[in-house]
Design an enzyme around this catalytic site. Structure first.
Site, PDB file in Angstrom:
ATOM      1  NE  ARG A   1      -3.027  -3.454  -1.463  1.00  0.00           N
ATOM      2  CZ  ARG A   1      -2.465  -4.243  -0.550  1.00  0.00           C
ATOM      3  NH1 ARG A   1      -1.139  -4.396  -0.525  1.00  0.00           N
ATOM      4  NH2 ARG A   1      -3.203  -4.891   0.344  1.00  0.00           N
TER       5      ARG A   1
ATOM      6  CE  LYS B   1      -7.956  -1.151   4.824  1.00  0.00           C
ATOM      7  NZ  LYS B   1      -8.420  -1.496   3.483  1.00  0.00           N
TER       8      LYS B   1
ATOM      9  NE  ARG C   1      -3.498  -2.240   2.859  1.00  0.00           N
ATOM     10  CZ  ARG C   1      -3.195  -3.368   3.502  1.00  0.00           C
ATOM     11  NH1 ARG C   1      -1.994  -3.491   4.070  1.00  0.00           N
ATOM     12  NH2 ARG C   1      -4.073  -4.347   3.609  1.00  0.00           N
TER      13      ARG C   1
ATOM     14  CE1 TYR D   1      -5.751  -4.290  -4.303  1.00  0.00           C
ATOM     15  CE2 TYR D   1      -7.045  -5.432  -2.643  1.00  0.00           C
ATOM     16  CZ  TYR D   1      -6.272  -4.358  -3.031  1.00  0.00           C
ATOM     17  OH  TYR D   1      -6.022  -3.341  -2.144  1.00  0.00           O
TER      18      TYR D   1
ATOM     19  CG  HIS E   1      -5.567  -8.438   1.487  1.00  0.00           C
ATOM     20  ND1 HIS E   1      -5.537  -8.835   0.169  1.00  0.00           N
ATOM     21  CD2 HIS E   1      -5.672  -7.084   1.459  1.00  0.00           C
ATOM     22  CE1 HIS E   1      -5.617  -7.772  -0.614  1.00  0.00           C
ATOM     23  NE2 HIS E   1      -5.698  -6.713   0.139  1.00  0.00           N
TER      24      HIS E   1
ATOM     25  CG  HIS F   1      -5.098   1.231  -4.287  1.00  0.00           C
ATOM     26  ND1 HIS F   1      -4.348   0.824  -3.203  1.00  0.00           N
ATOM     27  CD2 HIS F   1      -6.194   0.430  -4.302  1.00  0.00           C
ATOM     28  CE1 HIS F   1      -4.969  -0.170  -2.585  1.00  0.00           C
ATOM     29  NE2 HIS F   1      -6.091  -0.435  -3.230  1.00  0.00           N
TER      30      HIS F   1
END
Length: 320
Positions: free
Chosen positions: A252, A174, A149, A292, A283, A249
């Site tokens: 990614r 995150k 990220r 994704y 994740h 982003h």
């Protein structure tokens, strides 16, 4: 709200309560605070109403689109439940009147040439003998090569890059977890080259930001977005996804999609590989990684071919 309390003071109480429970709420917090200020500025008193909520959701949105409105409603919904505990007359839209707030929008999946062009453009930023070109080239290259990220890349410290072992330590991500990210030898080489340039311009103490700003602190997110927008404009890219423009982003997204595509091509055990990839990119659950894998034509073609081969072999086994 009530004669004695502004909505802003209630919002501050709510956010303090949630943060004590461990919620970060940076973006939702700023939105809820903005909403409370808006309501107070109108002179509204008494219980929250659907009308004033929609006035803010639609009238104050940066993008006048149902998706933006739906997301803003979703951010306010927990706060409205909190208000309803204090005042049962609180009104709030109970249905998803603008549709779902979390829709899968196709990202821009970069070609290898686009990534090379981006790094070359970053390399030519001014000043040519300064740290800035190397910083931006390395950040964009690192995200493209590891799927980090942007916030994770920007918060790396010099001591987090163990280039002898070929491992990055990504701290307090995150989900407030830290993880080790093994990196390819080509990424190690690129980071070593960057560190040589960095050492000429800045101290390399282990606690120093790996990618420092001109003042020596952490490079601000808005600054890197501004530089990226400028480079994107120079390169003249046309977005292939559902967003108006390619985004940082999307690097990614591209990393994850290309990784899975290669595994399909090489006949890897996708279930085990996806579990490993989910851990690698930080994740909380593997379903977040599958999110994704948008409908990328190249990936869908490879996956379709794999399924055809599976179906054919299953058919032969059944008839045998």
């Amino acid at each position: 709200m009530t004669a004695s309390r502004t909505l802003l003071s209630l919002a501050e109480d709510y956010l303090a309560e949630r943060r004590e429970l461990g919620f970060d709420l940076r973006i939702p917090g700023s939105q809820i605070t903005a909403f409370a200020r808006f309501v107070d500025a109108t002179g509204h008193t008494g219980p929250l109403t659907t009308r004033i909520t929609l006035d803010w959701v639609q009238g104050q949105a940066k993008y006048a689109k149902p998706l933006s409105w739906a997301r803003r409603l979703d951010i306010l919904r927990p706060f409205a439940r909190y208000l309803a505990r204090l005042d049962p007359a609180t009104e709030f839209p109970q249905t998803a009147i603008f549709g779902r707030s979390h829709r899968r929008l196709a990202p821009h999946i970069y070609s290898e040439q686009e990534i090379c062009d981006l790094l070359a453009a970053a390399r030519h930023l001014a000043p040519h003998d300064g740290l800035r070109p190397a910083t931006y080239e390395t950040i964009f290259g690192l995200i493209a090569a590891t799927g980090l990220r942007l916030s994770e890349a920007l918060h790396l410290r010099c001591g987090d890059a163990d280039l002898d072992q070929g491992v990055l330590t990504v701290r307090n991500t995150k989900f407030r977890k830290s993880r080790h990210v093994p990196i390819h030898p080509t990424v190690v080489s690129a980071l070593n080259r960057y560190m040589v340039v960095r050492a000429r311009h800045s101290a390399t103490h282990p606690d120093m930001p790996l990618f420092p700003s001109s003042s020596g602190g952490v490079l601000p997110t808005r600054t890197i977005h501004w530089v990226f927008q400028r480079l994107r404009s120079e390169l003249g890219w046309i977005a292939r996804g559902a967003y108006a423009q390619p985004r940082i982003h999307d690097l990614r997204h591209t990393f994850i999609c290309r990784r899975v595509q290669r595994w399909h091509e090489h006949g890897a055990d996708i279930g085990n590989a996806m579990a490993a990839l989910s851990t690698y990119v930080g994740h909380a659950k593997v379903s977040d990684t599958y999110w994704y894998l948008t409908g990328v034509p190249d990936l869908m073609a490879v996956a379709g071919k794999s399924f055809e081969q599976f179906a054919a072999s299953a058919g032969e086994h059944h008839h045998g």
